[in-house]
Design a protein around this motif. Structure first.
Motif, PDB file in Angstrom:
ATOM      1  N   GLY A  43       0.730  -1.190   0.168  1.00 20.10           N
ATOM      2  CA  GLY A  43      -0.038   0.038   0.052  1.00 20.10           C
ATOM      3  C   GLY A  43       0.793   1.193   0.118  1.00 20.10           C
ATOM      4  N   GLY A  44       2.005   1.089  -0.488  1.00 19.14           N
ATOM      5  CA  GLY A  44       3.115   2.170  -0.493  1.00 19.14           C
ATOM      6  C   GLY A  44       2.908   3.172  -1.529  1.00 19.14           C
ATOM      7  N   GLY A  45       3.919   3.855  -1.626  1.00 16.90           N
ATOM      8  CA  GLY A  45       3.982   4.915  -2.804  1.00 16.90           C
ATOM      9  C   GLY A  45       4.204   4.588  -4.119  1.00 16.90           C
ATOM     10  N   TYR A  46       4.402   3.406  -4.701  1.00 18.65           N
ATOM     11  CA  TYR A  46       4.616   3.202  -5.927  1.00 18.65           C
ATOM     12  C   TYR A  46       3.222   2.468  -6.379  1.00 18.65           C
ATOM     13  CZ  TYR A  46       6.726   0.868  -9.896  1.00 18.65           C
ATOM     14  OH  TYR A  46       7.035   0.526 -11.321  1.00 18.65           O
ATOM     15  N   GLU A  47       2.628   3.382  -7.245  1.00 23.02           N
ATOM     16  CA  GLU A  47       1.290   3.171  -7.610  1.00 23.02           C
ATOM     17  C   GLU A  47       1.094   1.640  -8.099  1.00 23.02           C
ATOM     18  OE1 GLU A  47      -2.602   3.822  -7.860  1.00 23.02           O
ATOM     19  OE2 GLU A  47      -1.369   5.306  -6.809  1.00 23.02           O
ATOM     20  N   PRO A  48       2.042   1.255  -9.097  1.00 32.34           N
ATOM     21  CA  PRO A  48       1.550  -0.031  -9.858  1.00 32.34           C
ATOM     22  C   PRO A  48       1.532  -1.244  -9.142  1.00 32.34           C
ATOM     23  CG  PRO A  48       3.115   1.284 -11.259  1.00 32.34           C
ATOM     24  CD  PRO A  48       2.952   1.886  -9.823  1.00 32.34           C
ATOM     25  N   LEU A  49       2.005  -1.215  -8.033  1.00 29.67           N
ATOM     26  CA  LEU A  49       2.192  -2.336  -7.147  1.00 29.67           C
ATOM     27  C   LEU A  49       1.267  -2.434  -5.735  1.00 29.67           C
ATOM     28  CD1 LEU A  49       5.999  -3.219  -6.618  1.00 29.67           C
ATOM     29  CD2 LEU A  49       4.353  -4.405  -7.790  1.00 29.67           C
ATOM     30  N   ASP A  59       8.265  -5.584   0.991  1.00 30.56           N
ATOM     31  CA  ASP A  59       7.592  -4.349   1.265  1.00 30.56           C
ATOM     32  C   ASP A  59       8.204  -3.251   1.851  1.00 30.56           C
ATOM     33  OD1 ASP A  59       4.931  -2.931   1.395  1.00 30.56           O
ATOM     34  OD2 ASP A  59       5.202  -3.227   3.511  1.00 30.56           O
ATOM     35  N   SER A  60       8.967  -3.676   2.869  1.00 25.60           N
ATOM     36  CA  SER A  60       9.841  -2.656   3.640  1.00 25.60           C
ATOM     37  C   SER A  60      11.280  -1.994   2.686  1.00 25.60           C
ATOM     38  CB  SER A  60      10.535  -3.317   5.072  1.00 25.60           C
ATOM     39  OG  SER A  60      11.454  -4.335   4.356  1.00 25.60           O
ATOM     40  N   ILE A  61      11.740  -2.743   1.641  1.00 30.38           N
ATOM     41  CA  ILE A  61      12.619  -2.391   0.737  1.00 30.38           C
ATOM     42  C   ILE A  61      11.782  -1.223  -0.299  1.00 30.38           C
ATOM     43  CG2 ILE A  61      14.113  -3.125  -1.496  1.00 30.38           C
ATOM     44  CD1 ILE A  61      14.913  -3.984   1.261  1.00 30.38           C
ATOM     45  N   LEU A  62      10.633  -1.581  -0.711  1.00 29.70           N
ATOM     46  CA  LEU A  62       9.839  -0.672  -1.430  1.00 29.70           C
ATOM     47  C   LEU A  62       9.635   0.615  -0.463  1.00 29.70           C
ATOM     48  CD1 LEU A  62       7.727  -3.005  -3.194  1.00 29.70           C
ATOM     49  CD2 LEU A  62       9.490  -1.793  -4.351  1.00 29.70           C
ATOM     50  N   TYR A  63       9.362   0.450   0.679  1.00 28.33           N
ATOM     51  CA  TYR A  63       8.966   1.681   1.670  1.00 28.33           C
ATOM     52  C   TYR A  63      10.312   2.630   1.751  1.00 28.33           C
ATOM     53  CZ  TYR A  63       8.110   4.239   5.946  1.00 28.33           C
ATOM     54  OH  TYR A  63       7.830   5.118   6.700  1.00 28.33           O
TER      55      TYR A  63
END
Length: 183
Positions: A43-49, A59-63
């Motif tokens: 549910g983070g900042g990268y819209e396509p995912l 998820d924490s890496i993307l965060y």
């Protein structure tokens, strides 16, 4: 012969400082990292995912990359410094410091693999990806400590043979910063 020994010592000092960058950036990243294989909805900042199920570790890496201020920069700095550490160790090996170079190179390669395993990105879906993420993270931290110990012991032995001078230390720090931020 004297110049090769001094160049080897300079490169060894640079490896220690490069490791310090890896250690500091890794410490920053550890504050936001969750070593868990638990499935979560992104549910983070990268819209396509958004809404995609992935591991809590990924998820924490993307965060870190998209939502933490400076996180992508620190992660990139950690990655580039790790690569420089590996390449510098190969150069150090070629300059003749065989005793410690193989240990640092082997441990560094294992640290890289365990880092990717802990991130749950590149190794996911492979036979190496079957190992639990906390195991990868623990191995990554353990190997980092071992690499640091080998570098510090080697650097101290080099300095015992030929003491460092202030200009030498300034040069090694400057060249390390140039190499780390020049990539």
């Amino acid at each position: 012969m004297f110049r090769v020994e001094r160049a080897r010592q300079l490169l060894g000092e640079m490896l220690v400082y490069c490791f310090a960058v890896v250690l500091l950036t890794g410490g920053f990243l550890a504050f936001f990292y969750k070593p868990s294989g638990e499935a979560v909805l992104y549910g983070g900042g990268y819209e396509p995912l958004r809404g995609v199920t992935l591991s809590a570790a990924y998820d924490s890496i993307l965060y870190i990359g998209f939502d933490v201020r400076g996180g992508a920069f620190i992660r990139g700095l950690h990655h580039h410094s790790s690569i420089l550490l590996g390449l510098g160790t190969v150069a150090w090996l070629l300059l003749g410091r065989f005793r410690y170079a193989f240990a640092v190179l082997g441990l560094g390669a294992f640290a890289g693999i365990s880092g990717y395993g802990a991130a749950d990105d590149l190794l996911s879906g492979t036979f190496l990806g079957k190992a639990p993420i906390p195991l990868w993270y623990g191995l990554h931290l353990l190997v980092a400590v071992a690499v640091g110990a080998v570098l510090v012991v080697s650097s101290r032995r080099e300095a015992a043979r030929q003491p460092r001078t202030v200009p030498f230390v300034v040069l090694s720090i400057g060249l390390t910063l140039l190499a780390v931020f020049g990539l």
